[in-house]
Motif scaffolding. Structure first.
Motif, PDB file in Angstrom:
ATOM      1  N   GLU A   1      58.410  98.073  12.742  1.00 37.30           N
ATOM      2  CA  GLU A   1      59.286  99.270  13.802  1.00 37.30           C
ATOM      3  C   GLU A   1      59.964  99.768  12.666  1.00 37.30           C
ATOM      4  OE1 GLU A   1      61.821 100.616  16.768  1.00 37.30           O
ATOM      5  OE2 GLU A   1      59.521 100.034  16.552  1.00 37.30           O
ATOM      6  N   THR A   2      60.496  99.527  11.490  1.00 39.11           N
ATOM      7  CA  THR A   2      61.434  99.847  10.331  1.00 39.11           C
ATOM      8  C   THR A   2      59.856 100.780   9.986  1.00 39.11           C
ATOM      9  OG1 THR A   2      62.329  97.862   9.452  1.00 39.11           O
ATOM     10  CG2 THR A   2      62.228  99.275   8.035  1.00 39.11           C
TER      11      THR A   2
ATOM     12  N   LEU B   1      68.613  96.897  13.199  1.00 38.40           N
ATOM     13  CA  LEU B   1      67.390  96.205  12.752  1.00 38.40           C
ATOM     14  C   LEU B   1      66.863  96.094  11.275  1.00 38.40           C
ATOM     15  CD1 LEU B   1      64.350  96.814  13.703  1.00 38.40           C
ATOM     16  CD2 LEU B   1      64.221  98.806  12.513  1.00 38.40           C
TER      17      LEU B   1
ATOM     18  N   VAL C   1      63.241  94.757  20.010  1.00 41.07           N
ATOM     19  CA  VAL C   1      63.255  95.021  18.663  1.00 41.07           C
ATOM     20  C   VAL C   1      63.085  96.616  18.504  1.00 41.07           C
ATOM     21  CG1 VAL C   1      61.314  95.627  16.504  1.00 41.07           C
ATOM     22  CG2 VAL C   1      62.040  93.554  17.177  1.00 41.07           C
ATOM     23  N   GLU C   2      62.122  97.246  19.686  1.00 40.05           N
ATOM     24  CA  GLU C   2      62.020  98.585  19.446  1.00 40.05           C
ATOM     25  C   GLU C   2      63.235  99.468  20.134  1.00 40.05           C
ATOM     26  OE1 GLU C   2      59.985 101.926  23.177  1.00 40.05           O
ATOM     27  OE2 GLU C   2      58.602  99.816  22.272  1.00 40.05           O
TER      28      GLU C   2
ATOM     29  N   PRO D   1      62.726 107.415  20.471  1.00 37.56           N
ATOM     30  CA  PRO D   1      61.266 106.767  20.142  1.00 37.56           C
ATOM     31  C   PRO D   1      60.860 107.047  21.792  1.00 37.56           C
ATOM     32  CG  PRO D   1      63.318 105.274  21.138  1.00 37.56           C
ATOM     33  CD  PRO D   1      63.601 106.696  20.408  1.00 37.56           C
TER      34      PRO D   1
ATOM     35  N   GLU E   1      57.283 102.659  11.636  1.00 41.35           N
ATOM     36  CA  GLU E   1      57.245 103.439  12.125  1.00 41.35           C
ATOM     37  C   GLU E   1      58.343 104.574  12.698  1.00 41.35           C
ATOM     38  OE1 GLU E   1      54.687 105.012  16.126  1.00 41.35           O
ATOM     39  OE2 GLU E   1      54.899 103.741  14.509  1.00 41.35           O
ATOM     40  N   ARG E   2      59.791 103.842  12.422  1.00 38.54           N
ATOM     41  CA  ARG E   2      61.069 104.764  12.685  1.00 38.54           C
ATOM     42  C   ARG E   2      61.131 105.294  11.319  1.00 38.54           C
ATOM     43  NH1 ARG E   2      66.252 101.252  15.432  1.00 38.54           N
ATOM     44  NH2 ARG E   2      64.692 100.361  16.749  1.00 38.54           N
TER      45      ARG E   2
ATOM     46  N   LEU F   1      57.115  92.430  13.324  1.00 36.16           N
ATOM     47  CA  LEU F   1      57.557  93.141  14.599  1.00 36.16           C
ATOM     48  C   LEU F   1      58.445  94.037  13.980  1.00 36.16           C
ATOM     49  CD1 LEU F   1      57.746  91.156  17.675  1.00 36.16           C
ATOM     50  CD2 LEU F   1      55.924  93.099  17.250  1.00 36.16           C
TER      51      LEU F   1
END
Length: 432
Positions: free
Chosen positions: A37-38, A11, A3-4, A71, A40-41, A33
């Motif tokens: 991640e979305t 994504l 995912v990262e 990242p 976080e981005r 997850l």
């Protein structure tokens, strides 16, 4: 990890696919997850916004970093300045962003630049291992200037005014204060944020007060002009060499290349004071001649391709071999010939917006007149065969009518094509 490391587009697709998943089960964990991640981005890309488009594959000579840079840099910042990252996260709400970028965003970029240059900060080692760490730090130094310029960038490239030119010059001067060679770096970063990066010529022109090509070709920003010229040359080669066998998309791509060349040459001439005997003026004049020649050559092949896709036979046995006559309706349409004709017709159709200004408008008009005359006569012949059964198989006649209708949508318009299809349907119904 999957995912990262997933691209943003992947994504988004995952997020949409998992939107209807319930609150329990393995897929619910995956959705959590993806959503994490979305989020976080979103925060990371707001804080590091000035350098985000640099972390991708770009043209040779342009500033470019590994996609892993973002990242890894963000992870290093979270480890070295967790409270500032938390503060930035809390200010990524839409109502905060509407008031402009919070100061903490620029502070984090400055911290990242210092961390990259400080070998003692081992949390930045993974980023340094990717290479070009000093160049990345130089770009991070400019984040405060770039962030201030980005809201104005669309105005700078759409309608430059005296006030906007003054703002662009101020940003350029501020960049040069940070580092003497950062003027060109600033232009490169701003160009990365444009849908068409060559439009940065307009900003360069405003900053340098529309320089002549001799001066610009020998300046620190000469690479921007050289890249546009190289792109024009590549587009002309694409038009010259595109493969008709690959069908409509190839034809449209070649026409887009011609449109791009027309826009780039215009942009060049408006942004730079071009001298006919200047280093760039001579090349632009050569490119104008080349593209007109290559497009003319391509269009001249359209009649043959159309005849191969819609074959005819001489009206009498005295007719010349290969001469145009009535439709030959003995064999079904050849898919390869249809694909080739479609490619060239799509190419000619999509030249509409640039043909006149590029010097081949008259040729295009004459070519279309010839093709449409040919199609009109062919359609009447085949309609007669479809109604009466004379001159060929009505089933094959219907197939050729469908092909001709598709062709005339390119040479005229979809409305005319629809009329042909309705007439074909009426002829078949009458024959039945």
């Amino acid at each position: 990890m999957l995912v990262e490391t997933a691209p943003d587009s992947a994504l988004r697709s995952l997020e949409m696919a998992l939107a209807g998943v319930g609150a329990t089960g393995g897929l619910a964990q995956v959705r959590g997850l993806v959503e994490g991640e979305t989020s976080e981005r979103f925060i990371r890309n707001n804080v590091l916004a000035p350098i985000v488009p640099l972390c991708a594959v770009r043209a040779p000579g342009q500033i470019s970093f590994s996609p892993r840079t973002l990242p890894l840099l963000w992870k290093a910042l979270k480890g070295t300045a967790p409270q500032r990252v938390e503060e930035a996260s809390s200010k990524c709400n839409p109502w905060d962003l509407e008031q402009g970028s919070p100061e903490v965003f620029d502070d984090l970029c400055k911290l990242a630049a210092r961390g990259l240059r400080d070998a003692e900060q081992d949390l930045f080692d993974p980023v340094r291992a990717l290479g070009a760490a000093e160049e990345l730090a130089n770009c991070l130094d400019l984040c405060v200037i770039v962030r201030g310029a980005l809201p104005k960038l669309s105005e700078w490239v759409s309608r430059m005014s005296g006030e906007r030119a003054a703002a662009a010059r101020l940003a350029y001067n501020d960049a040069c204060v940070i580092r003497g060679d950062s003027g060109a770096r600033l232009f490169d970063i701003l160009a990365a944020h444009l849908p068409d990066d060559w439009r940065i010529l307009r900003v360069i022109s405003a900053v340098m007060d529309r320089p002549n090509d001799r001066y610009l070709a020998s300046s620190e920003v000469s690479a921007f002009g050289e890249r546009v010229l190289a792109d024009i040359e590549a587009s002309i080669a694409l038009i010259r060499d595109f493969d008709l066998n690959k069908g409509e998309k190839q034809g449209r791509d070649a026409a887009l290349a011609a449109q791009r060349v027309a826009l780039q040459i215009t942009e060049f001439e408006q942004s730079v004071n071009i001298a006919k005997d200047g280093p760039w003026g001579r090349r632009l004049a050569k490119f104008r001649q080349q593209i007109a020649k290559e497009v003319d050559l391509r269009m001249s092949a359209a009649d043959k391709e159309l005849n191969d896709a819609l074959p005819t036979r001489p009206i009498s046995i005295l007719g010349k071999k290969g001469g145009k006559g009535v439709a030959r309706l003995t064999d079904p349409p050849d898919e390869k010939m249809i694909r080739r004709a479609t490619s060239i017709l799509a190419f000619i159709a999509d030249l509409r917006s640039c043909a006149t200004q590029s010097g081949y408008g008259s040729t295009r008009t004459k070519t279309l007149e010839k093709l449409n005359t040919r199609l009109d006569q062919y359609i009447e012949d085949v309609l007669y065969a479809a109604r009466t059964g004379e001159g060929g198989d009505p089933v094959i006649a219907q197939q050729y009518l469908d092909v001709a209708a598709d062709f005339i949508a390119y040479s005229r318009d979809e409305k005319t094509a629809e009329i042909v299809r309705r007439r074909a349907a009426a002829a078949i119904a009458a024959a039945a």
